[in-house]
Scaffold this motif. Structure first.
Motif, PDB file in Angstrom:
ATOM      1  N   MET A   1      -7.772 -23.786  14.283  1.00  0.00           N
ATOM      2  CA  MET A   1      -8.408 -23.666  15.607  1.00  0.00           C
ATOM      3  C   MET A   1      -7.357 -23.428  16.705  1.00  0.00           C
ATOM      4  SD  MET A   1     -11.700 -24.082  15.068  1.00  0.00           S
ATOM      5  CE  MET A   1     -12.764 -25.069  16.091  1.00  0.00           C
ATOM      6  N   GLU A   2      -6.330 -22.697  16.351  1.00  0.00           N
ATOM      7  CA  GLU A   2      -5.266 -22.413  17.317  1.00  0.00           C
ATOM      8  C   GLU A   2      -5.776 -21.617  18.511  1.00  0.00           C
ATOM      9  OE1 GLU A   2      -1.849 -23.275  17.446  1.00  0.00           O
ATOM     10  OE2 GLU A   2      -2.604 -24.753  16.010  1.00  0.00           O
ATOM     11  N   THR A   3      -6.777 -20.770  18.280  1.00  0.00           N
ATOM     12  CA  THR A   3      -7.342 -19.981  19.372  1.00  0.00           C
ATOM     13  C   THR A   3      -7.818 -20.871  20.508  1.00  0.00           C
ATOM     14  OG1 THR A   3      -8.056 -18.198  17.902  1.00  0.00           O
ATOM     15  CG2 THR A   3      -9.191 -18.367  20.009  1.00  0.00           C
ATOM     16  N   CYS A   4      -8.297 -22.064  20.188  1.00  0.00           N
ATOM     17  CA  CYS A   4      -8.924 -22.944  21.172  1.00  0.00           C
ATOM     18  C   CYS A   4      -7.934 -23.666  22.075  1.00  0.00           C
ATOM     19  CB  CYS A   4      -9.788 -23.979  20.470  1.00  0.00           C
ATOM     20  SG  CYS A   4     -11.143 -23.294  19.509  1.00  0.00           S
TER      21      CYS A   4
ATOM     22  N   TYR B   1      -6.755 -28.984  24.514  1.00  0.00           N
ATOM     23  CA  TYR B   1      -7.895 -28.075  24.564  1.00  0.00           C
ATOM     24  C   TYR B   1      -8.456 -28.027  25.986  1.00  0.00           C
ATOM     25  CZ  TYR B   1      -7.676 -28.643  19.497  1.00  0.00           C
ATOM     26  OH  TYR B   1      -7.255 -28.679  18.195  1.00  0.00           O
TER      27      TYR B   1
ATOM     28  N   LYS C   1     -17.047 -24.857  16.779  1.00  0.00           N
ATOM     29  CA  LYS C   1     -16.977 -24.455  15.372  1.00  0.00           C
ATOM     30  C   LYS C   1     -16.429 -23.035  15.263  1.00  0.00           C
ATOM     31  CE  LYS C   1     -21.366 -26.893  14.616  1.00  0.00           C
ATOM     32  NZ  LYS C   1     -22.781 -26.742  14.189  1.00  0.00           N
ATOM     33  N   ASP C   2     -15.726 -22.779  14.160  1.00  0.00           N
ATOM     34  CA  ASP C   2     -15.339 -21.398  13.882  1.00  0.00           C
ATOM     35  C   ASP C   2     -16.018 -20.919  12.607  1.00  0.00           C
ATOM     36  OD1 ASP C   2     -13.921 -22.414  11.710  1.00  0.00           O
ATOM     37  OD2 ASP C   2     -11.945 -22.131  12.605  1.00  0.00           O
TER      38      ASP C   2
ATOM     39  N   ASN D   1     -14.382 -24.917  10.343  1.00  0.00           N
ATOM     40  CA  ASN D   1     -13.631 -25.923  11.093  1.00  0.00           C
ATOM     41  C   ASN D   1     -14.453 -26.411  12.285  1.00  0.00           C
ATOM     42  OD1 ASN D   1     -11.200 -25.678   9.487  1.00  0.00           O
ATOM     43  ND2 ASN D   1     -10.914 -23.695  10.477  1.00  0.00           N
ATOM     44  N   ARG D   2     -14.315 -27.692  12.606  1.00  0.00           N
ATOM     45  CA  ARG D   2     -15.101 -28.294  13.674  1.00  0.00           C
ATOM     46  C   ARG D   2     -14.205 -29.175  14.552  1.00  0.00           C
ATOM     47  NH1 ARG D   2     -20.634 -29.455  12.587  1.00  0.00           N
ATOM     48  NH2 ARG D   2     -20.296 -31.535  13.454  1.00  0.00           N
ATOM     49  N   ILE D   3     -14.502 -29.158  15.852  1.00  0.00           N
ATOM     50  CA  ILE D   3     -13.850 -30.090  16.770  1.00  0.00           C
ATOM     51  C   ILE D   3     -14.934 -30.787  17.575  1.00  0.00           C
ATOM     52  CG2 ILE D   3     -12.251 -30.383  18.695  1.00  0.00           C
ATOM     53  CD1 ILE D   3     -10.885 -27.809  17.890  1.00  0.00           C
TER      54      ILE D   3
ATOM     55  N   GLU E   1     -19.719 -19.512  18.852  1.00  0.00           N
ATOM     56  CA  GLU E   1     -18.616 -19.824  17.937  1.00  0.00           C
ATOM     57  C   GLU E   1     -17.291 -19.506  18.607  1.00  0.00           C
ATOM     58  OE1 GLU E   1     -18.538 -16.242  14.946  1.00  0.00           O
ATOM     59  OE2 GLU E   1     -20.594 -16.598  15.596  1.00  0.00           O
ATOM     60  N   VAL E   2     -16.223 -19.621  17.832  1.00  0.00           N
ATOM     61  CA  VAL E   2     -14.889 -19.269  18.309  1.00  0.00           C
ATOM     62  C   VAL E   2     -14.608 -17.813  17.953  1.00  0.00           C
ATOM     63  CG1 VAL E   2     -12.428 -19.767  18.120  1.00  0.00           C
ATOM     64  CG2 VAL E   2     -14.081 -21.645  18.034  1.00  0.00           C
TER      65      VAL E   2
END
Length: 227
Positions: free
Chosen positions: A1-4, A26, A154-155, A159-161, A204-205
């Protein structure tokens, strides 16, 4: 989740709110802090450059604000920004330098980086828009889930945050183009330099340098020197 992560979404040199993001990983972590940050920052702004209008409202003297716009503090409107006819700023909003808030656009608990454009019939709530991000006419950030549960990011890899937030619109990176009539559902994250097709429903991401066509169909942008 680096994009986030903030460092991969935004150029913090392009916002007066740079210090708001200090210590956060984040961007959604700062949403509950926007109100207090504006009040503290506003009190330090140069009286030569900013005029205080009403309670906790600071507007740059070089900004243009239509007399029909409604503004409720806490708010900071940056230099050379333009707030157009019947814009509705509900509070907890930072409008960056050179940004455009358009006709019948509504803002609430947001940070708009410099040169952001939300120019036509947009709703932007509990969201952060990066440098030169643009939302096409009628596109909105939906900030509460229909089941009222806490928002999870979520992506497409599962993966979830957990954000712990009930209200969370969209985190939109620098230079993102959102097509007309699109809905960015709660927990959407769009990486920088990406495009969202018109009439999309996004939840989504989206990676940086992508073209979102529809769910499950996200293309990587070609570099300019590629044929």
């Amino acid at each position: 989740m680096e994009t986030c992560k903030i460092k991969n979404l935004y150029n913090l040199e392009e916002t007066i709110a740079k210090d708001l993001f200090e210590g956060a990983v984040y961007p959604w972590e700062v949403l509950p802090k926007i109100s207090d940050f504006i009040k503290k920052l506003g009190a330090t702004l140069s009286e030569e450059e900013y005029e205080k209008r009403g309670e906790d409202i600071w507007i740059a003297k070089s900004a243009t604000v239509a007399p029909t716009a409604y503004i409720h503090g806490p708010v900071i409107i940056g230099k050379e920004a333009e707030v157009r006819h019947c814009a509705f700023i509900r509070g907890n909003a930072i409008v960056g330098e050179g940004a455009v808030v358009g006709n019948s656009t509504e803002l609430k608990n947001v940070v708009l980086f410099n040169k952001v454009q939300v120019p036509h019939y947009n709703y932007v709530g509990d969201s952060i828009l990066g440098y030169k991000a643009h939302m096409g006419a009628g596109s909105i950030t939906s900030n509460v889930k229909s089941d009222k549960k806490l928002v999870v990011v979520k992506d497409d890899k599962g993966n979830r945050i957990e954000t712990g937030l009930k209200k969370f619109g969209a985190m939109i990176g620098d230079n993102v183009e959102v097509g007309c009539g699109s809905i960015l559902n709660p927990g959407t994250v769009v990486g920088p330099d990406s495009n969202i097709y018109p009439l999309s429903s996004v939840r989504e991401v989206i990676p940086a340098h992508s073209i979102y066509k529809k769910r499950g169909e996200v293309a990587e942008k070609r570099k300019q020197n590629e044929k």
